[in-house]
Design an enzyme around this catalytic site. Structure first.
Site, PDB file in Angstrom:
ATOM      1  N   HIS A 165      -8.066   4.403  -8.314  1.00 18.03           N
ATOM      2  CA  HIS A 165      -7.884   4.094  -9.740  1.00 18.03           C
ATOM      3  C   HIS A 165      -6.881   5.085 -10.351  1.00 18.03           C
ATOM      4  CE1 HIS A 165     -12.183   2.740  -8.980  1.00 18.03           C
ATOM      5  NE2 HIS A 165     -11.641   1.633  -9.435  1.00 18.03           N
ATOM      6  N   GLN A 206      -3.199  -2.961  -4.493  1.00 19.53           N
ATOM      7  CA  GLN A 206      -2.994  -3.799  -3.309  1.00 19.53           C
ATOM      8  C   GLN A 206      -4.264  -3.834  -2.453  1.00 19.53           C
ATOM      9  OE1 GLN A 206      -0.701  -5.851  -2.443  1.00 19.53           O
ATOM     10  NE2 GLN A 206      -1.390  -6.209  -0.344  1.00 19.53           N
ATOM     11  N   LYS A 207      -5.150  -2.869  -2.662  1.00 17.18           N
ATOM     12  CA  LYS A 207      -6.438  -2.836  -1.958  1.00 17.18           C
ATOM     13  C   LYS A 207      -7.145  -4.187  -2.059  1.00 17.18           C
ATOM     14  CE  LYS A 207     -10.653  -1.248  -0.752  1.00 17.18           C
ATOM     15  NZ  LYS A 207     -11.530  -1.912  -1.647  1.00 17.18           N
ATOM     16  N   SER A 253     -15.139   2.086  -4.664  1.00 13.65           N
ATOM     17  CA  SER A 253     -16.375   2.490  -5.342  1.00 13.65           C
ATOM     18  C   SER A 253     -17.580   2.190  -4.465  1.00 13.65           C
ATOM     19  CB  SER A 253     -16.515   1.742  -6.672  1.00 13.65           C
ATOM     20  OG  SER A 253     -15.351   1.923  -7.448  1.00 13.65           O
TER      21      SER A 253
HETATM   22  P1  AMP Z   1     -12.405  -1.937  -9.200  1.00 16.99           P
HETATM   23  O1  AMP Z   1     -12.918  -0.870 -10.115  1.00 16.99           O
HETATM   24  O2  AMP Z   1     -12.929  -1.849  -7.813  1.00 16.99           O
HETATM   25  O3  AMP Z   1     -12.499  -3.312  -9.811  1.00 16.99           O
HETATM   26  O4  AMP Z   1     -10.846  -1.657  -9.045  1.00 16.99           O
HETATM   27  C1  AMP Z   1     -10.009  -1.574 -10.165  1.00 16.99           C
HETATM   28  C2  AMP Z   1      -8.574  -1.564  -9.703  1.00 16.99           C
HETATM   29  O5  AMP Z   1      -8.352  -0.463  -8.836  1.00 16.99           O
HETATM   30  C3  AMP Z   1      -8.216  -2.830  -8.894  1.00 16.99           C
HETATM   31  O6  AMP Z   1      -6.926  -3.275  -9.271  1.00 16.99           O
HETATM   32  C4  AMP Z   1      -8.250  -2.331  -7.481  1.00 16.99           C
HETATM   33  O7  AMP Z   1      -7.404  -3.052  -6.599  1.00 16.99           O
HETATM   34  C5  AMP Z   1      -7.748  -0.909  -7.649  1.00 16.99           C
HETATM   35  N1  AMP Z   1      -8.157  -0.090  -6.508  1.00 16.99           N
HETATM   36  C6  AMP Z   1      -9.417   0.067  -6.023  1.00 16.99           C
HETATM   37  N2  AMP Z   1      -9.414   0.838  -4.923  1.00 16.99           N
HETATM   38  C7  AMP Z   1      -8.120   1.182  -4.705  1.00 16.99           C
HETATM   39  C8  AMP Z   1      -7.450   1.962  -3.706  1.00 16.99           C
HETATM   40  N3  AMP Z   1      -8.107   2.544  -2.717  1.00 16.99           N
HETATM   41  N4  AMP Z   1      -6.104   2.084  -3.793  1.00 16.99           N
HETATM   42  C9  AMP Z   1      -5.419   1.490  -4.786  1.00 16.99           C
HETATM   43  N5  AMP Z   1      -5.990   0.730  -5.755  1.00 16.99           N
HETATM   44  C10 AMP Z   1      -7.310   0.586  -5.713  1.00 16.99           C
END
Ligand code: AMP
Length: 287
Positions: free
Chosen positions: A37, A148-149, A186
């Site tokens: 994030h 991109q994850k 997470s």
């Molecule tokens: P989330 O809180 O899991 O919904 O993720 C929020 C944003 O963070 C989304 O656009 C995810 O793709 C990005 N994100 C989560 N993990 C990673 C990571 N390891 N590297 C880059 N972006 C991430």
């Protein structure tokens, strides 16, 4: 930094920033923030004068048997992390603020959501697209940042913005990994010590795939077979291992030029995803 909880407050704050001539960068998250994030936040800061991070565990993107109730909620730590990075505004609405009545309007992206995570998680991308559309309408950013994850999510959001003529740009940022290669997530905090070790099989499978491609292998079934073996050797349960066109997400049989290698694997009860974007004209960079 301010933490705002209502749509009225966030609209007002963004309007004030805009009046000062600042562009608005937006990073939507579900909290439990980590350096993945953080990388999106830093990208937003490089390009925008005002950075808004939303923290909202969106109920409509979880299936009934999924981890909505136990998803980590760590607003205090998240706020401290955002403060440290110099975020301007946190938008942390409650579910009632985002969904005050039964939701009847939904955003459905066809085709792109049929396979991969969409196949195993029916309704997931309808929930993701809908909440992103709602958040975009609340924050009205110039640029929104995604990782991109979650490759399929990024493709879905790009297509939604394009097809619905939404007035913002989408910036997709690279995957951030732990020092040993595990993609930050997470959900990694659900893993026991043994599961954490075995979770590395996703990264190892991607690395092996890349090595075989560098060595000249182009047949998708051969490549995915080797990946299956690596995952299964580590007692991972494969949801999918796919090599697809990065834009259409259609399965490839033979790699010609660009390919997205994506996998979802259960390590114990925890479903992890990872992927690798490849361009045969540019195989220099390691993952
Ligand atoms: P989330 O809180 O899991 O919904 O993720 C929020 C944003 O963070 C989304 O656009 C995810 O793709 C990005 N994100 C989560 N993990 C990673 C990571 N390891 N590297 C880059 N972006 C991430």
């Amino acid at each position: 930094m301010v933490t705002l909880h209502t749509i009225e407050q966030i609209r007002q704050a963004v309007q004030n920033a805009r009046r000062q001539g600042r562009t608005i960068g937006f990073v939507p998250t579900m909290g439990a923030l980590h350096e993945g994030h953080g990388s999106l936040i830093k990208a937003a800061q490089r390009q925008c004068g005002c950075v808004v991070v939303s923290i909202f565990v969106n109920p409509t993107q979880f299936g009934p048997a999924e981890d909505f109730s136990r998803y980590p909620r760590t607003l205090e730590t998240d706020a401290a992390y955002c403060q440290k990075l110099g975020v301007d505004i946190i938008f942390a609405p409650c579910a009632e603020e985002m969904y005050p009545h039964e939701q009847l309007a939904w955003v459905q992206i066809e085709k792109l959501t049929a396979g991969l995570c969409g196949a195993a998680r029916p309704g997931h991308f309808r929930g993701v697209a809908t909440v992103c559309a709602k958040l975009f309408n609340c924050v009205q950013p110039d640029i929104a940042y995604f990782g991109q994850k979650d490759a399929q999510q990024a493709a879905v959001i790009c297509r939604m913005v394009h097809d619905l003529n939404m007035p913002l740009k989408i910036c997709v940022c690279p995957i951030i990994r732990e020092p040993d290669g595990l993609a930050m997530s997470s959900r990694n905090r659900y893993l026991s010590a043994d599961e954490r070790r075995r979770a590395l099989c996703l990264y190892h499978a991607l690395q092996t795939c890349r090595e075989q491609i560098v060595a000249g292998q182009r047949q998708v079934n051969r490549l995915t077979e080797a990946m299956h073996q690596i995952v299964e050797r580590n007692q991972g349960r494969v949801d999918y291992i796919s090599i697809i066109d990065p834009q259409t997400l259609e399965p490839l049989i033979h790699i010609e030029r660009k390919a997205l290698v994506a996998l979802a694997v259960y390590i114990g009860q925890t479903r992890l995803i990872d992927n690798l974007l490849l361009d045969l004209n540019d195989l220099e960079n390691p993952i």
